[in-house]
Design an enzyme around this catalytic site. Structure first.
Site, PDB file in Angstrom:
ATOM      1  N   HIS A 102       0.850  -1.194   0.000  1.00  0.00           N
ATOM      2  CA  HIS A 102       0.000   0.000   0.000  1.00  0.00           C
ATOM      3  C   HIS A 102       0.878   1.233   0.000  1.00  0.00           C
ATOM      4  CE1 HIS A 102      -3.031   2.938   1.351  1.00  0.00           C
ATOM      5  NE2 HIS A 102      -3.932   2.076   0.941  1.00  0.00           N
ATOM      6  N   ASP A 104      -7.795  -4.139  -0.716  1.00  0.00           N
ATOM      7  CA  ASP A 104      -8.338  -4.300  -2.065  1.00  0.00           C
ATOM      8  C   ASP A 104      -8.315  -5.764  -2.505  1.00  0.00           C
ATOM      9  OD1 ASP A 104      -8.776  -1.486  -2.579  1.00  0.00           O
ATOM     10  OD2 ASP A 104      -6.612  -1.300  -2.633  1.00  0.00           O
TER      11      ASP A 104
END
Length: 429
Positions: A306, A364
């Site tokens: 991330h 995600d």
């Protein structure tokens, strides 16, 4: 404010700037007077080293893997609370008591229906229109139907607009989905909770009754909580920037939805599923893992690591648990794509390369798998993200409106084009 000042030497002169301390997190250097003092600007592409506002809503520590809403860890809110409770917290700064929660939940429930004329608005779109295109248009059109809540200077109108958006976005999202698959719209039901109502509007049909699984409803509620706000990301900054001009809240949220549509922002979970489909089978995983480790290969494993979190994404832990609960509830055993996802998860959590580089599965990765298992097409993933993020956008917008130090957004630039020159008549060019 800190007792120390930051000193800058530039072009033979020295300048001093105040340092501001936050409750937690790094201090900031106040360069708002830099141009006035020196005639120079700072250069910060993407504003990644610039604090554009003061905020009391969300705090992220990417190094420690921490996400707080009004001081409360995201893990506790997702484990112990509800999305509606989180909405109240983000909007009002404190968790509600039982009476406040009942009043707020009732108000949201009673605003879920759309103006009946808005139904016709959907029919202006092609059947194959992307649901996010529909969301941008319909949410922006809310300001044409609800004139009594567009005066941003009226605190009561801002409150009504905030509640209307939180209540109506699920209805709009479900209608966008139904329109895209050619099924009739399903009206909201006041006897269902927020997440169950949304699932019912998406997956029920008028010709038969549908019972919503409590496990799936809880998973949907958690997904909403985990995506509710994430500090000053691209879409939130877009909402604030649009709002700084005095635009009404419906237009500002439509702008946020448009920004969220980008694949580098809200489309990341869709990209993760596309990657899983590209891999195709468990037997091909070693090939793609080797490519991901090869510095000369442009291939990237989507859904891992991330930009903000340099440690494990705290939302991913909750999403991982939720993902496995959903897969267990649905009893999915023969989906090749989900088989690939589960095997890839094992490798990423144990392979020395991934662990060393902290390329953990992120939210995600797990949300994409979960939403697919629940029956949502990938085109709806970003729509669900927008649905959940609406409360964060509205909370940030309200905070900006009430902040006396906020001015209309006006980033500066480093001009590198042609210098001054004279116009040449066309017959001499």
């Amino acid at each position: 404010m800190s007792d120390d000042n930051a000193k800058l030497a530039s072009l033979g002169k020295d300048y001093e700037f105040a340092i501001h301390d936050g409750t937690v997190g790094p201090s900031v250097i106040d360069v708002s007077t830099l141009y006035g003092q020196s005639g120079q600007f700072t250069y910060d592409p993407g504003f990644t080293s610039t604090a554009s506002c003061k905020s009391t809503i969300t705090f992220i520590d990417g190094e420690a893997g921490t996400l707080l809403h009004r001081g409360y860890p995201i893990e506790q809110l997702a484990d112990k609370g509800s999305f509606i409770e989180t909405c109240y917290l983000l909007l009002n700064g404190e968790l509600p008591n039982a009476k406040e929660l009942e009043e707020f939940e009732t108000a949201i429930t009673q605003h879920t229906m759309l103006h009946e004329q808005m139904n016709r608005f959907f029919h202006g779109f092609r059947r194959d229109a992307h649901p996010m295109a529909i969301m941008v248009g319909v949410v922006g059109a809310l300001s044409a139907f609800y004139h009594d809540s567009t005066d941003i200077g009226d605190e009561e109108q801002r409150r009504i607009a905030s509640r209307r958006l939180i209540a109506k976005i699920p209805t709009i999202a479900a209608m966008a989905y139904k329109y895209s698959i050619g099924q009739p719209f399903v009206y909201p039901r006041n006897d269902l909770d927020y997440a169950s109502n949304f699932l019912h509007m998406c997956f029920s049909v008028p010709c038969e009754e549908m019972n919503i699984s409590p496990v799936l409803a809880q998973a949907m509620d958690r997904i909403f909580i985990l995506h509710a706000d994430h500090e000053q990301n691209a879409s939130t900054s877009t909402v604030r920037l649009a709002g700084s001009s005095g635009a009404n809240p419906f237009a500002c949220v439509a702008a946020g939805i448009a920004c969220l549509w980008g694949p580098s922002h809200g489309g990341a979970n869709e990209a993760a599923l596309d990657m899983l489909a590209e891999i195709g089978s468990v037997s091909r995983i070693p090939e793609f893992v080797a490519r991901a480790k090869d510095k000369n290969d442009p291939f990237r494993l989507m859904g891992f690591g991330h930009r903000v979190y340099k440690n494990y994404d705290p939302r991913a832990r909750v999403m991982q648990k939720t993902c496995h609960e959903v897969l267990g509830e649905l009893g999915i055993k023969d989906d090749p794509l989900l088989d690939v996802a589960m095997e890839l998860e094992k490798i990423a959590l144990n392979d020395e390369y991934f662990v060393e580089k902290k390329l953990y599965p992120n939210i995600d990765f797990y949300s994409g798998i979960t939403l697919k298992a629940m029956g949502f097409p990938t085109s709806m993933f970003t729509v669900l993200f927008a649905l959940a993020r609406t409360v964060g956008w509205i909370a940030q917008w309200n905070e900006m409106i009430e902040d006396p130090s906020q001015r209309i957004g006006r980033p500066r630039q480093l001009y590198v084009g042609a210098g001054p020159r004279d116009y040449v008549d066309i017959n001499k060019r």
